[in-house]
Design an enzyme around this catalytic site. Structure first.
Site, mmCIF file in Angstrom:
data_model
loop_
_atom_site.group_PDB
_atom_site.id
_atom_site.type_symbol
_atom_site.label_atom_id
_atom_site.label_comp_id
_atom_site.label_asym_id
_atom_site.label_seq_id
_atom_site.Cartn_x
_atom_site.Cartn_y
_atom_site.Cartn_z
ATOM 1 N N GLU B 50 0.794 -1.112 -0.081
ATOM 2 C CA GLU B 50 0.045 -0.184 -0.005
ATOM 3 C C GLU B 50 0.806 1.486 0.072
ATOM 4 O O GLU B 50 0.528 2.156 -0.465
ATOM 5 C CB GLU B 50 -0.976 0.015 1.220
ATOM 6 C CG GLU B 50 -2.169 -1.189 0.929
ATOM 7 C CD GLU B 50 -1.715 -2.202 1.735
ATOM 8 O OE1 GLU B 50 -0.558 -2.756 1.848
ATOM 9 O OE2 GLU B 50 -2.598 -3.099 1.900
ATOM 10 N N PHE B 112 -11.301 -7.094 14.174
ATOM 11 C CA PHE B 112 -10.296 -7.508 13.432
ATOM 12 C C PHE B 112 -9.892 -6.324 12.367
ATOM 13 O O PHE B 112 -10.822 -5.716 11.756
ATOM 14 C CB PHE B 112 -10.640 -8.705 12.675
ATOM 15 C CG PHE B 112 -9.571 -9.124 11.774
ATOM 16 C CD1 PHE B 112 -8.394 -9.701 12.075
ATOM 17 C CD2 PHE B 112 -10.009 -9.296 10.370
ATOM 18 C CE1 PHE B 112 -7.508 -10.074 11.273
ATOM 19 C CE2 PHE B 112 -9.123 -9.624 9.442
ATOM 20 C CZ PHE B 112 -7.572 -10.159 9.772
ATOM 21 N N GLN B 113 -8.721 -6.010 12.124
ATOM 22 C CA GLN B 113 -8.300 -5.116 11.403
ATOM 23 C C GLN B 113 -8.730 -3.748 11.307
ATOM 24 O O GLN B 113 -9.083 -2.926 10.570
ATOM 25 C CB GLN B 113 -8.479 -5.427 9.908
ATOM 26 C CG GLN B 113 -7.388 -6.808 9.284
ATOM 27 C CD GLN B 113 -7.328 -6.892 8.042
ATOM 28 O OE1 GLN B 113 -8.159 -6.919 7.173
ATOM 29 N NE2 GLN B 113 -5.998 -7.661 7.574
ATOM 30 N N LYS B 162 -17.473 -0.595 6.392
ATOM 31 C CA LYS B 162 -17.884 -1.663 5.419
ATOM 32 C C LYS B 162 -19.450 -1.508 5.269
ATOM 33 O O LYS B 162 -20.134 -1.687 4.117
ATOM 34 C CB LYS B 162 -17.350 -2.972 5.783
ATOM 35 C CG LYS B 162 -17.736 -4.051 4.885
ATOM 36 C CD LYS B 162 -17.096 -5.384 5.071
ATOM 37 C CE LYS B 162 -17.160 -6.328 4.055
ATOM 38 N NZ LYS B 162 -16.544 -7.492 4.390
ATOM 39 N N MET B 477 24.668 8.956 1.200
ATOM 40 C CA MET B 477 24.492 10.267 1.713
ATOM 41 C C MET B 477 24.715 10.040 3.388
ATOM 42 O O MET B 477 25.357 10.952 3.771
ATOM 43 C CB MET B 477 23.040 10.665 1.562
ATOM 44 C CG MET B 477 22.698 12.043 2.155
ATOM 45 S SD MET B 477 24.076 13.159 1.395
ATOM 46 C CE MET B 477 22.988 13.838 0.012
HETATM 47 C C1 LIG Z 1 12.832 5.530 4.816
HETATM 48 C C2 LIG Z 1 13.859 6.437 5.158
HETATM 49 N N1 LIG Z 1 14.862 5.842 5.941
HETATM 50 C C3 LIG Z 1 16.012 6.363 6.265
HETATM 51 C C4 LIG Z 1 16.476 7.567 5.363
HETATM 52 C C5 LIG Z 1 17.724 8.135 5.812
HETATM 53 N N2 LIG Z 1 18.757 8.383 4.553
HETATM 54 C C6 LIG Z 1 18.713 9.346 3.641
HETATM 55 S S1 LIG Z 1 19.829 9.083 2.471
HETATM 56 C C7 LIG Z 1 20.146 7.567 2.937
HETATM 57 C C8 LIG Z 1 20.912 6.565 2.041
HETATM 58 C C9 LIG Z 1 20.387 6.278 0.734
HETATM 59 O O1 LIG Z 1 21.297 5.336 0.184
HETATM 60 P P1 LIG Z 1 20.958 4.851 -1.439
HETATM 61 O O2 LIG Z 1 19.617 4.850 -1.692
HETATM 62 O O3 LIG Z 1 21.858 3.984 -1.796
HETATM 63 O O4 LIG Z 1 21.521 6.283 -2.053
HETATM 64 P P2 LIG Z 1 22.765 7.074 -2.118
HETATM 65 O O5 LIG Z 1 22.950 7.907 -1.162
HETATM 66 O O6 LIG Z 1 24.031 5.930 -2.181
HETATM 67 O O7 LIG Z 1 22.934 7.520 -3.424
HETATM 68 C C10 LIG Z 1 19.308 7.229 4.142
HETATM 69 C C11 LIG Z 1 19.313 5.836 4.875
HETATM 70 C C12 LIG Z 1 15.628 8.182 4.670
HETATM 71 N N3 LIG Z 1 16.014 9.319 3.911
HETATM 72 N N4 LIG Z 1 14.373 7.502 4.427
#
Ligand SMILES: Cc1ncc(C[n+]2csc(CCOP(=O)(O)OP(=O)(O)O)c2C)c(N)n1
Lengths: 175, 577
Positions: B50, B112-113, B162, B477
């Site tokens: 979803e 439920f749910q 529902k 990042m």
């Molecule tokens: C759902 C979620 N969890 C954690 C983060 C924190 N976060 C930001 S960038 C990143 C790393 C992303 O890695 P990747 O997709 O390999 O991209 P890259 O930076 O290597 O280009 C994380 C964990 C986020 N933005 N969203």
């Protein structure tokens, strides 16, 4: 600074939690909040007391206005206004306290509305300061229970917070 | 004739002109699914999670401006959409999410749910409704679309028990709606327009800073006219890219944490800042106390609560970016006063000096694939015409820096919430809305795994998305922040045990490619773009150590921007000449 914000809300389930949720989500203070339906059953009126800098109050009013259920809003503290709060206090009334509490209630123009051997219950309305003063005065006698309604407020004179019936649209008059 | 609540709901969607709904069935939504089965006007796209439904509806909305629609069941169905709803909320994207709820008489019984869908989504929707009577379905759906798409757009959830979808009522869809408690303004206040024009024309070092509001208001053309009339520099936020043509010489690039040197220095040194449809987000302003020390600010926004929220503003204008820009342009043309040509000349000389530093330059002579190079090639080979979605991380910033968007609604990313997992499902919504256009999803090997199940949806509906996986084997990042601010302690940011993406894509029935040498990048992209009717998953094995520059570290001012070490030799002028 202390501010009183009055609002007309759609009388819908959940409207109140939108207001309360906004305050907790954005870290704003609520000192008191009172809400009840108005003469128009589709609207309820809410009075909220909050504190904050001018910038925060501006944000609060903007954020409140953004809520779909808020029909109209007015900051009462922007102009002359009347505020009232209801206090119910149950206080020890045994021995010496019995006379003292009665005397204090008279001085503050409160009413004793329930009596037992041990306690009096006193009703008092006024602004917050008056209620605070009364509670302080009663303290030595032994307070059992305090109930405050939270502030209700209304603007003085012709300034009013209402919804024009004719046009289904919300307006506030400011003369 | 009386119809069931479920049939009424579907008729509402038809009458609202909904082409696609993205959804996933379950007990509380089964009457609705049955009504869907009995019609073929509204097409249902079955996602695999979803969250994907909400993001796909969001991608549809961002690329068309129309509301995106999702349909889910109660309980876990609706909790799974929360990330998607919050993502849409932060970026002001119009969604209508319809959730099934347990039957009315069971609400509050821990059935439920059962979950309090209205309560759980309240902080991340523009508004939400619980429908309590079958007679209210049509008016509620009308309100939901109206609220979602007008004013500052945003997601609206409609929760329907529902039993209500089984009850019967006469169907009539309201043609128009007016709500006493919701009347979004459009036009700016004439007095404020006048004040703004005076301030704008008094500028010696102006900067026009615009955001997602330009995109949502369909105001790109008006912005372009306005900027060209003045000859002032223009910068866009991450959400505003495409609002002004990136290839135009008056464009100075993106602003903010990973914006260009010229955009950030220009904003820092500006004496008049003209902000339109932007909200002074912390990733844009940097440290607020150091933000624009010399600037007098005009701020145009449809949402009054965005104005003066973070930064004091001299001339606030509440209104739609489109209407206000038209009014401003008209007023500027009507006045005798002209922009200060001499001041502008020296201001542009300064900006061009900053620009000459070429802040996005990177080392092209390596054995390893540079992620920037992949994006440059993608830009070239798609002639700047592709729709590009992205996930969150370094790849997102590089895409924003290196893909030059000349048109609005082509750059689709989660800027506000920063939701990894957004890229692929949002690309599905974009591709469905634009079946004959190239849709590229720029992602990283960490992000793509957050909604990778949607590869199956792409197969079922033949969505020929081009996935550009910039695979650096790191949460890049995160690794970059750990390198700079945590003394290279790379705590849990290495992506171990990665799947073989090429074979994974093939297992889902798509085309997979693995590209390991810079010399193969162009050929692979060409080949993939030629496969018009296939999804191609391109796994680019990139330089692990590459970082995104420039960078304004959190808590710093625009003038404290860090440049790429690759440029170390170049002198950097941070003061006004
Ligand atoms: C759902 C979620 N969890 C954690 C983060 C924190 N976060 C930001 S960038 C990143 C790393 C992303 O890695 P990747 O997709 O390999 O991209 P890259 O930076 O290597 O280009 C994380 C964990 C986020 N933005 N969203």
């Amino acid at each position: 600074m202390r501010h009183i914000i009055a609002m007309l809300l759609e009388n819908e389930a959940g409207a109140l939690s939108r207001v309360a949720g906004l305050f907790s989500a954005r870290g704003y203070n609520i000192e008191s909040l009172s809400v009840a339906p108005t003469e128009d059953p589709t609207l309820s009126r809410l009075t909220l007391v909050t504190t904050g800098s001018d910038e925060i109050i501006e944000q609060i009013t903007k954020q409140l206005n953004k809520l779909i259920d808020v029909v109209r809003l007015m900051e009462l503290t922007d102009g002359p206004h009347i505020e009232r709060e209801l206090l119910l206090v149950k206080v020890n009334a045994a021995g010496n306290a019995r006379e003292e509490v009665k005397r204090l209630a008279e001085i503050f123009r409160g009413r004793i509305i329930d009596v037992t051997d041990k306690n009096y219950t006193v009703e008092l309305t006024g602004d917050g300061e008056k209620l605070d003063a009364f509670i302080e005065a009663l303290r030595p006698s032994g307070i059992v229970e305090v109930v405050r309604s939270g502030v209700s407020g209304i603007a003085r004179g012709d300034r009013s917070l209402r919804v024009e019936k004719t046009s289904a649209r919300a307006t506030a008059t400011q003369d | 004739m009386e119809l069931s609540g479920a049939d009424i709901l579907i008729r509402c969607l038809q009458d609202e002109g909904v082409e696609y709904i993205f959804g996933y069935p379950g007990g509380a939504a089964l009457h609705i699914y049955d009504a869907l089965y009995r019609q073929d006007k509204v097409k249902h796209i079955l996602v695999r999670h979803e969250q994907g439904a909400a993001h796909a509806a969001d991608g549809y909305a961002r690329s068309t401006g129309k509301a995106g629609v999702a349909l889910v069941t109660s309980g876990p169905g609706v909790t799974n959409t929360v990330t998607g709803i919050a993502t849409a909320y932060m970026d002001s994207s119009p969604l209508v999410v319809i959730s099934g709820q347990v039957p009315s008489q069971l609400i509050g019984q821990d059935a439920f749910q059962e979950c309090d869908a209205v309560g759980i989504t309240r902080p991340c929707v523009k508004h939400n409704f619980l429908v309590k009577d079958v007679k209210d379905i049509a008016i509620t759906i009308k309100k939901a679309f109206y609220i979602a798409t007008t004013g500052r757009p945003g997601p609206v959830l409609v929760d329907i028990p529902k039993d209500i979808t089984a009850h019967k009522a006469e169907y009539a869809y309201p043609k128009t709606i007016s709500m006493r408690s919701y009347n979004p303004v459009t036009k700016g206040h004439p007095g404020q327009i006048k004040k703004a024009v005076e301030l704008i024309l008094s500028a010696k070092r102006p900067m026009i800073y615009t955001g997602g509001g330009i995109i949502w208001a369909e105001a790109a053309e008006e912005l372009t006219d306005f900027v060209r009339l003045l000859g002032y520099p223009c910068t866009n936020t991450l959400m505003g890219l495409g609002g002004y043509p990136a290839t135009d010489p008056l464009f100075v690039g993106m602003l903010g944490m990973h914006g260009t040197y010229e955009a950030n220095m220009g904003t820092h040194q500006s004496d008049v800042l003209i902000a339109i449809g932007a909200r002074f987000d912390d990733r844009v302003t940097g440290e607020l106390s150091k933000f624009c020390p010399h600037a007098r600010i005009v701020h145009v926004d449809i949402d009054p609560s965005s104005i003066a929220k973070n930064v004091p503003v001299e001339v606030p204008i509440v209104g739609s970016a489109k209407a206000v820009l038209q009014e401003l342009t008209k007023a500027i043309k009507a006045t005798k006063k002209k922009p200060d040509a001499a001041a502008l000349k020296s201001w542009w000389a300064q900006i061009n000096e900053w620009r000459a530093l070429n802040c996005l330059a990177y080392d092209r002579k390596t054995e390893l694939i540079k992620p920037q190079y992949v994006l440059e090639k993608l830009y070239e080979l798609t002639k700047g015409q592709a729709y590009v979605t992205s996930d969150v991380g370094q790849h997102q910033m590089w895409a924003a820096q290196f893909y030059k968007f000349d048109k609005p609604r082509h750059w689709i990313n989660s800027g506000g919430l920063g939701t990894m997992g957004f890229g692929l499902p949002s690309a599905m919504g974009v591709q469905l809305a634009h079946p004959n256009k190239t849709v590229a999803c720029v992602t990283g090997e960490a992000s793509i795994q957050m909604c990778i199940q949607e590869l199956s949806t792409c197969k079922q509906y033949d969505l020929p998305i081009k996935i550009i996986n910039l695979n650096n084997r790191y949460m890049g990042m995160v690794r970059q922040w750990q390198e700079f601010f945590y003394d290279k302690r790379y705590s849990h940011s290495y992506m171990d045990a990665l799947p073989d993406f090429e074979r994974l894509a093939e297992a889902y029935g798509h085309v997979g490619m693995k590209i390991e040498k810079p010399g193969d990048v162009e050929g692979a992209l060409k080949e993939a773009l030629k496969l018009k009717d296939r999804l191609v998953f391109m796994d680019f094995i990139t330089d692990q150590a590459e970082n995104v520059f420039p960078m304004i570290p959190a808590g710093k001012g625009h003038n404290e921007i860090i440049m790429s070490p690759f440029l170390a030799a170049a002198p950097i002028n941070r003061e006004l000449a």
